[in-house]
Design an enzyme around this catalytic site. Structure first.
Site, short mmCIF file in Angstrom:
data_model
loop_
_atom_site.label_atom_id
_atom_site.label_comp_id
_atom_site.label_asym_id
_atom_site.label_seq_id
_atom_site.Cartn_x
_atom_site.Cartn_y
_atom_site.Cartn_z
NE ARG A 8 40.29 -34.10 16.60
CZ ARG A 8 39.29 -34.07 15.58
NH1 ARG A 8 37.66 -34.32 15.50
NH2 ARG A 8 40.09 -34.75 14.41
N GLY A 9 40.77 -30.25 20.93
CA GLY A 9 41.23 -29.99 22.75
C GLY A 9 39.69 -28.13 22.35
#
Ligand code: ZN
Length: 346
Positions: free
Chosen positions: A284-285
């Site tokens: 997600r980062g």
């Protein structure tokens, strides 16, 4: 109602302002979490940006303020109407409305947030009607939660789910309603008053830290502008009109350009290297870093994502995704900054 404080007149707080602008350019990034002292203008900034954005065209009479130009993302009733109207060649009646900013108070019940059965109509007319909640009002705008760290976990979960899916689904008391609810979630938190669970932190797109300015000159300027605004908001607004107009045009142009901005493989590789170096969980980062860098490139008028965009947006995209490292005393902002310098050079 007095004119909103001009966004351009907010002194300093560059990171917070940029994060809010980036989220408005690409609402899919997942909103902004703003950490910091009270009275640093967090709610002012959100209101100011919403007031700066161009008014939106909305279907008259639709409780969700659907966009008449985008029937695919509209509520059920507008979709049905759109088909009928296009067959009869009569366009929707629409009007221009300001971009909504809805406050979610801490004590709000789930009914008030998601909507509920309209009891009055149920009792008086015997019909099951839906009374839209705050999520319906926030559609196409901003949902602001002050002190999100004090909000009950199940509500935070629910909000983040709706923000991610863009849809509010209510199934209860024999009601079954589904309506669009696409908004930018902005949460403010004071880290000294209760922590957010890491899984929730991770689901906010960007996070920023705001502080009361420590330089005398900046403090004086904050007070001076605030005072001028409070004495005559219209005159103060007129002074900032040109700046506001320029920023509005940039945001509108960035939205139009966003889908054409390229993300070269080299930029994806850089993003992956940075996240690996920082040990962020999952992907997600990287995804957020890539999207935020793309929105930033669009805002800057650039055709593709490059190192400077990644550098500038790395801390807001990643700092809330770091695992605690007991051997590293540095704060998360410092850790991101250090990794950025190691990877990109000083
Ligand atoms: Zn509608």
């Amino acid at each position: 109602m007095p004119q909103a404080f001009p966004f351009s007149a907010i002194v300093g707080q560059h990171e917070m302002k940029l994060a809010i602008v980036i989220s408005a350019i690409d609402p899919g990034i997942g909103g902004v979490l703003v950490f910091g002292d009270r009275g640093t203008g967090k709610s002012t900034a959100v209101r100011a940006l919403a007031a700066l954005l161009p008014k939106m065209r909305a279907v008259v009479g639709c409780p969700y303020g659907c966009d008449p130009g985008a029937p695919a993302g509209a509520c059920d009733s507008c979709q049905v109407n759109a088909t009928k109207r296009s067959a009869a060649k009569t366009p929707f009646k629409s009007h221009l409305v300001p971009v909504p900013v809805v406050d979610l108070p801490l004590g709000a019940t789930e009914d008030r947030v998601v909507g509920s059965l309209d009891l009055e109509r149920a009792l008086s007319q015997g019909t099951k009607a839906f009374e839209p909640g705050l999520l319906a009002r926030a559609h196409r705008g901003f949902l602001y939660i002050d002190e999100v760290n004090l909000l009950e976990d199940h509500l935070v979960d629910l909000l983040i789910d709706v923000a991610a899916s863009g849809e509010n689904v209510v199934e209860r008391e024999g009601l079954s309603v589904r309506h669009p609810a696409r908004f930018v979630l902005v949460g403010s938190g004071n880290p000294e008053e209760g922590e957010l669970r890491p899984q929730l932190l991770d689901r906010f797109g960007l996070s920023v830290e705001v502080k009361t300015p420590s330089e005398i000159a900046a403090r004086i300027e904050v007070v001076r502008r605030r005072d001028a605004y409070e004495r005559d908001s219209a005159a103060f607004g007129a002074m900032w009109k040109k700046e506001e107009e320029r920023l509005r045009r940039r945001i509108v142009a960035a939205r139009a350009r966003l889908s054409k901005v390229e993300v070269p493989d080299a930029a994806l590789e850089r993003a992956a290297q940075l996240c690996m170096r920082l040990g962020t969980d999952g992907l997600r980062g990287e995804l957020t870093l890539m999207r935020a860098a793309r929105a930033l490139a669009a805002f800057e008028g650039d055709a593709s994502v490059d190192d400077p965009h990644l550098r500038r947006i790395a801390a807001p995209a990643l700092r809330h995704r770091l695992r605690r490292d007991p051997l590293d005393e540095a704060g998360s902002s410092a850790r991101v900054e250090r990794a950025v310098q190691e990877l990109f050079g000083a």
